[in-house]
Design a protein around this motif. Structure first.
Motif, PDB file in Angstrom:
ATOM      1  N   LYS A  56       0.859  -1.186   0.000  1.00 38.81           N
ATOM      2  CA  LYS A  56       0.000   0.000   0.000  1.00 38.81           C
ATOM      3  C   LYS A  56       0.893   1.233   0.000  1.00 38.81           C
ATOM      4  O   LYS A  56       1.466   1.609   1.013  1.00 38.81           O
ATOM      5  CB  LYS A  56      -0.909   0.002   1.233  1.00 38.81           C
ATOM      6  N   MET A  57       1.012   1.866  -1.172  1.00 43.32           N
ATOM      7  CA  MET A  57       1.819   3.071  -1.287  1.00 43.32           C
ATOM      8  C   MET A  57       0.946   4.280  -0.994  1.00 43.32           C
ATOM      9  O   MET A  57      -0.027   4.545  -1.704  1.00 43.32           O
ATOM     10  CB  MET A  57       2.407   3.177  -2.691  1.00 43.32           C
ATOM     11  N   GLU A  58       1.303   5.024   0.039  1.00 48.84           N
ATOM     12  CA  GLU A  58       0.592   6.251   0.375  1.00 48.84           C
ATOM     13  C   GLU A  58       1.492   7.431   0.037  1.00 48.84           C
ATOM     14  O   GLU A  58       2.478   7.710   0.732  1.00 48.84           O
ATOM     15  CB  GLU A  58       0.216   6.271   1.853  1.00 48.84           C
ATOM     16  N   ALA A  59       1.180   8.118  -1.047  1.00 51.88           N
ATOM     17  CA  ALA A  59       1.979   9.261  -1.487  1.00 51.88           C
ATOM     18  C   ALA A  59       1.454  10.515  -0.802  1.00 51.88           C
ATOM     19  O   ALA A  59       0.310  10.925  -1.013  1.00 51.88           O
ATOM     20  CB  ALA A  59       1.904   9.406  -3.006  1.00 51.88           C
ATOM     21  N   VAL A  60       2.283  11.129   0.022  1.00 54.09           N
ATOM     22  CA  VAL A  60       1.885  12.274   0.845  1.00 54.09           C
ATOM     23  C   VAL A  60       2.706  13.492   0.422  1.00 54.09           C
ATOM     24  O   VAL A  60       3.891  13.377   0.099  1.00 54.09           O
ATOM     25  CB  VAL A  60       2.103  11.970   2.342  1.00 54.09           C
ATOM     26  N   GLU A  61       2.085  14.655   0.428  1.00 54.22           N
ATOM     27  CA  GLU A  61       2.775  15.877   0.008  1.00 54.22           C
ATOM     28  C   GLU A  61       3.998  16.128   0.888  1.00 54.22           C
ATOM     29  O   GLU A  61       4.042  15.774   2.069  1.00 54.22           O
ATOM     30  CB  GLU A  61       1.822  17.074   0.088  1.00 54.22           C
ATOM     31  N   TRP A  62       4.989  16.806   0.302  1.00 53.04           N
ATOM     32  CA  TRP A  62       6.271  17.012   0.968  1.00 53.04           C
ATOM     33  C   TRP A  62       6.136  17.672   2.340  1.00 53.04           C
ATOM     34  O   TRP A  62       6.829  17.312   3.281  1.00 53.04           O
ATOM     35  CB  TRP A  62       7.188  17.867   0.083  1.00 53.04           C
ATOM     36  N   GLY A  63       5.257  18.648   2.450  1.00 53.28           N
ATOM     37  CA  GLY A  63       5.182  19.421   3.687  1.00 53.28           C
ATOM     38  C   GLY A  63       4.723  18.646   4.904  1.00 53.28           C
ATOM     39  O   GLY A  63       4.977  19.062   6.043  1.00 53.28           O
TER      40      GLY A  63
END
Length: 402
Positions: A56-63
């Protein structure tokens, strides 16, 4: 919990035998807001090679991605793997939130020299490096030539000071842009020069090493450059120098490989040069990495390390380095690649300083570390103490940082 889940999908009695199957899920927090296609190829193969495993890849914004991983871990619900700045690894390790990583001799040899130092603490590796940057000196030749000087790379600090003075004396521009704001890249820029003078922040055994001749010489360089810096240097951080450079208000500053593209349109007449060598060392650079950290307590640590290593090797890692414009984290020629991108253009300059560079220090209290450097640097810029006094005080302050 969102990590490795064991679900009974079938259970029944048949001729006295219970049959069951298991489905397993690895939770991976990746910074950037999207999953790169090259990573998805690796993930698909990993799932095919490990039947029953789902990533499960959860791509989260850099900040927010790094904070999210740390908050989940502190709450007892860690991801299996997460993208983290390597400077956080000591804090995570000391709080027993991540597991150490072992590399084979072949895996160690594949990294560019010095890279694994950025994830080393207490004689162990605490992350798998995944993104890497080094620095170099950018020179606006239009400004330099307007000052009547030849636009060429200064080889030594004395050459750098002399060129900065020439520009300041003969144009409306400052000779050099130096960061002095209370910000992390103020420390980073100072370390570019310290590492180009054979200096250290910590010895290999972890004892403080900042109170040294090399640090005094580096701070003296800042004192010598002060008359030729942009106005109010304590108000500027490195990334703001880009605009001053593009507008011809400074002739030189230090930045990463991304700088060339940022300046290309407005400063077509630029050169990129190694950071000049100090009196006590060869040219060097700070070595900064981000890493994949494997969290503790999920029950899936070995499988998570296997996935993290797959994502930080081969074509997936090369795609990241080349597409993001990063200094190569691996020696891809050793791994069989030919015609590599970092043999072209100005890339050899960013690669050359790796072997003599030094790591971003790994501490638990990064703000306290940053303050040590900010106090010292701003002290010399605001003329609040002598070089010897400020370095001695910095050594005392560093001894209290953990």
């Amino acid at each position: 919990m969102t990590h490795f889940k064991t679900l009974t999908v079938a259970a029944g009695l048949m001729a006295g035998t219970a049959l069951s199957a298991q489905a397993q899920e690895l939770h991976f927090i990746m910074c950037g807001g999207e999953v790169r296609p090259a990573d998805q190829v690796v993930i698909d193969k990993f799932q095919a090679d490990n039947p029953g495993v789902t990533v499960k890849m959860e791509a989260v914004e850099w900040g927010t991605c790094q904070d999210k991983s740390m908050q989940l871990a502190a709450a007892g619900d860690p991801p299996d793997v997460a993208y983290m700045g390597s400077r956080t690894l000591r804090q995570l390790a000391n709080n027993d939130l991540i597991v150490p990583v072992t590399f084979t001799p072949e895996e160690e040899a594949a990294y560019q020299p010095g890279v694994l130092k950025t994830v080393t603490n207490g004689g162990q590796y605490w992350g798998i490096p995944h993104a890497f940057s080094t620095k170099a000196l950018y020179i606006n030749c239009t400004v330099v030539e307007a000052a009547g000087a030849e636009c060429k790379a200064p080889a030594t600090w004395a050459d750098l000071v002399a060129l900065s003075k020439t520009v300041t004396d003969n144009t409306d521009a400052a000779g050099i842009g130096i960061a002095g704001k209370d910000f992390d890249n103020t420390m980073h820029m100072f370390l570019d020069f310290l590492y180009s003078n054979g200096g250290k922040v910590y010895n290999d055994d972890g004892t403080p090493a900042l109170d040294s001749q090399q640090t005094r010489e580096t701070l003296q360089l800042y004192a010598d450059l002060l008359p030729y810096m942009q106005s109010g240097p304590t108000e500027w951080e490195r990334d703001q120098m880009k605009d001053l450079f593009n507008d011809g208000q400074i002739a030189m500053y230090v930045s990463g490989p991304w700088g060339e593209g940022q300046h290309k349109e407005k400063v077509p007449n630029q050169i990129v040069a190694p950071i000049p060598a100090g009196p006590s060392g060869p040219s060097g650079t700070i070595l900064i990495t981000d890493s994949l950290a494997v969290f503790k307590g999920t029950g899936n640590e070995e499988l998570a390390i296997k996935l993290a290593k797959a994502l930080t090797s081969g074509d997936a890692q090369y795609d990241l380095d080349s597409s993001w414009g990063l200094t190569p984290i691996l020696d891809y020629e050793k791994l069989g690649k030919t015609d590599v991108y970092y043999k072209q253009g100005n890339w050899p300059i960013f690669v050359a300083g790796i072997s003599t560079g030094g790591p971003e220090p790994m501490v638990e209290d990064f703000k306290a570390l940053q303050a040590v450097f900010t106090n010292m640097i701003q002290g010399i810029m605001l003329e609040e103490g002598t070089v010897d006094e400020l370095v001695t005080q910095a050594g005392v302050e560093l001894a209290a940082v953990r």
